[in-house]
Scaffold this motif. Structure first.
Motif: not given
Ligand code: CNA
Length: 233
Positions: A107-115, A161-166
């Protein structure tokens, strides 16, 4: 644990950075614990562009085993606590090295999947999306005949790039960063904790040696520690 709860309550922005140790209690093995090795082969030699290019049989067998390992695995109470903390405004985002999708499932919504994610299969040659079933059946890409692969970041590839920058931005501007279940061996994600001016907490089964780099080190199970912190909130 009480101290972490206090910091969470005082913090305007808290970010969580997770690794494979966040998912072991859901039944998904990590890479670097003794039980985490696959056929006694170092994943760093198989999860590579070289293996995909030069030894597709081995690459395919490795990722087929990783898909099989996900079968029936559900998020555990620790994943649910992080999702709940996001709902309650106690954490802003979760940046993760995990490719299993369990934070989202919890249920987490703000997730950055770096890999990246195992669940987004694509063709290595033309980039067109394909299904997990097509990958597992070792079918060639229906569009161009190229090799299918999971949408994860292999050793030797750049991060999305987007996940990393965020993740970088939120960690740089965070008051508190909780680092959970990662050996911090994999570059460049292992650089992220150094980028914050905020309080740094390390929660990991094997935590010896990290005392100088973190404000607080808690050695033990991610699930149990998150449950205990939660009991103070
Ligand atoms: P890692 O290098 O395998 O380290 C995992 C760490 O977690 C180790 O230091 C363990 O001591 C610790 N640990 C294991 N179980 C627990 C637990 N229950 N509670 C707390 N700590 C625990 O994994 P990293 O994430 O640091 O390395 C990054 C790699 C591993 C990324 O490329 C991932 O894609 C890859 N990986 C991901 C998954 C997954 O998606 N679930 C599984 C295995 C590997």
């Amino acid at each position: 644990m009480e101290q972490v709860a206090k910091w969470l309550q005082q913090s305007k922005k808290t970010v969580v950075l997770t690794g494979a140790g966040m998912s072991t209690e859901s039944g998904i093995p990590d890479f670097r614990s003794k039980s985490g090795w696959w056929r006694n082969i170092d994943p760093a030699t198989v999860a590579t562009v070289e293996a995909l290019t030069n030894d597709y049989d081995l690459f395919h067998a490795f990722y087929s085993a990783r898909f099989a390992a996900l079968n029936g695995c559900e998020p555990h109470a620790g994943h649910s606590i992080l999702a709940d903390w996001e709902q309650r405004g106690l954490i802003a985002r979760v940046a993760t090295q995990n490719v299993d999708g369990l934070h989202k499932a919890a249920g987490s919504q703000n997730i950055d999947e770096l890999h990246g994610s195992l669940h987004r299969v694509r063709c290595q040659q033309c980039g067109k999306q394909a299904t997990t079933e097509q990958f597992l059946a070792k079918e060639p890409c229906p569009n161009c005949g190229g090799r299918l692969r999971p949408g994860i970041v292999l050793f030797g590839e750049t991060l999305p790039q987007n996940a990393w920058n965020q993740a970088l931005y939120t960690i740089e501007t965070a008051d508190v960063v909780l680092v959970i279940g990662t050996s911090l061996q994999v570059y460049p994600v292992n650089q992220l904790p150094k980028m914050t001016g905020g309080k740094l907490v390390y929660i990991n089964q094997e935590a010896a040696g990290y005392e100088k780099e973190f404000d607080l080190v808690i050695q033990g199970s991610a699930k149990e520690i998150l449950q205990q912190v939660n009991s103070y909130l």
